[in-house]
Design an enzyme around this catalytic site. Sequence first.
Site, short mmCIF file in Angstrom:
data_model
loop_
_atom_site.label_atom_id
_atom_site.label_comp_id
_atom_site.label_asym_id
_atom_site.label_seq_id
_atom_site.Cartn_x
_atom_site.Cartn_y
_atom_site.Cartn_z
N ASN A 216 101.07 -17.26 34.74
CA ASN A 216 101.08 -17.93 33.80
C ASN A 216 101.75 -19.32 34.60
OD1 ASN A 216 103.94 -18.25 33.09
ND2 ASN A 216 103.08 -15.85 32.45
N ASP A 284 100.92 -10.73 28.35
CA ASP A 284 100.46 -9.75 27.50
C ASP A 284 100.08 -8.57 27.91
OD1 ASP A 284 102.45 -10.87 25.37
OD2 ASP A 284 100.90 -12.61 24.80
N LYS A 294 90.49 -4.71 47.70
CA LYS A 294 90.15 -6.65 47.53
C LYS A 294 88.64 -6.07 47.34
CE LYS A 294 89.04 -10.84 48.69
NZ LYS A 294 88.68 -11.80 50.39
N PRO A 312 104.29 -3.53 27.70
CA PRO A 312 105.63 -3.78 27.09
C PRO A 312 105.75 -5.02 27.04
CG PRO A 312 106.19 -3.00 29.85
CD PRO A 312 104.64 -3.32 29.25
N ASP A 313 106.34 -5.08 25.55
CA ASP A 313 107.29 -6.02 25.25
C ASP A 313 108.73 -5.28 25.74
OD1 ASP A 313 108.65 -7.63 23.41
OD2 ASP A 313 106.79 -7.85 23.03
N LYS A 350 110.16 -8.70 15.91
CA LYS A 350 110.66 -8.15 17.17
C LYS A 350 112.06 -7.17 17.36
CE LYS A 350 107.83 -11.03 20.22
NZ LYS A 350 107.48 -10.94 21.64
#
Length: 408
Positions: A216, A284, A294, A312-313, A350
Amino acid sequence: MTVPNGASPLAGRRVLLIVGGGIAAVKAPDLIRRLRERRAAVRCVLTAAGHEFTTPLALSSLSEDRVFTDLFDLTDESEMGHIQLSRQADIVLVAPATANLMGRMAAGMAPDLAATLLLATDKPVMLAPAMNVRMWLHPATQRNLTILKQDGVLVVGPNDGAMACGEFGPGRMAEPLEIVAALEAHFGPRPLQGLRALVTSGPTHEPIDPVRYIANRSSGKQGHAIAAALARAGAETVLVSGPTSQPDPAGVEVRRIETARQMLDACEAALPADIAVCAAAVADWRVATEAGEKLKKEKGGGPPSLAFAENPDILATLSGRREARPGLVIGFAAETEKVIEHAVAKRERKGCDWILANDVSPATGTFGGDNNSVTLISDAAPDTWPPLSKQQVADRLVQRIAEHLGRA
Ligand code: C5P
């Protein structure tokens, strides 16, 4: 002379400024002016190469003191030996610190006055490196940097940006005010002394196969700024960082990882901690079965379909720990709409203590940018801060943490 921002922790401090040979030496006069405004005493040493970019006269006019150069003769030596020169200071600041000077320091070599002083001093040393991006990224320079940090040398910058040589990247000397801020932090109050802090920062990379990954756009700027601010406030700080181009913050122990699962392992290994700040943009999902080879584009085979598994969070895991739960767990909520409402719900979900809610809708320019608009969600009413630089957000957060812990 005016003292900006009230009395500075630099007032009355003696700075021995070594000006090395790089184009950034042209910023030395401004740096001296900023230090003098804060009532620091500045004594300058100009290397032979530094002499090519600025003059002893400019430095002595602003520092209101004589300037020492390699023309240091026997008269000087009897009046002011290099040992005393290196010790009659509260800190030795090298700005710009060239690759050459860093190499000499790391190797313990003393072929000239500047390097001799750096070897002879018993005072803290701070470097503001400045060099071409390739020189900065060269394994030799990075190796020297690691050695110097292990020796306890403080480092401010370098910054990313356009360079005098026409290239772009890390290597620009930190701005004079950033150097001043690092010195002030060094001499300033350290409210979090004796506490341990853990910070996550940057993106994670989730592999698809040995050459491809999902990532990201997180720059790591906010998380790195928070780690730096916690360290400046005296906390023993571990930064668990995904891949970023941010320089390691001064005084912070950095543990580099790539995936979310590695990040969680590194966080758990860093416990116990009094404070945990989860600023990383953790993926996530990961690809459920990472290919060992590959993936090949087969003729007529079409694109592969990827199955995902949940990562995992880390914030929720740290918040939910029975043993060694950090005393204060802080997360971020990057939202594009109903920012506060979503962040309040996220804090509940959370189980963390505070959430810094930030609006990352494209119009705000938060993602990858230098500024941030946040609201602090805690037990108390939401506290919306004015738009601030990420550095200022970090400082304000650390201030709030210190207040919360009764250490402000
Ligand atoms: O659920 P969301 O990703 O919006 O939550 C953001 C907060 O949770 C941030 O503090 C982020 O660092 C943290 N987080 C985490 N581990 C994840 C996902 C998010 O620590 N897997």
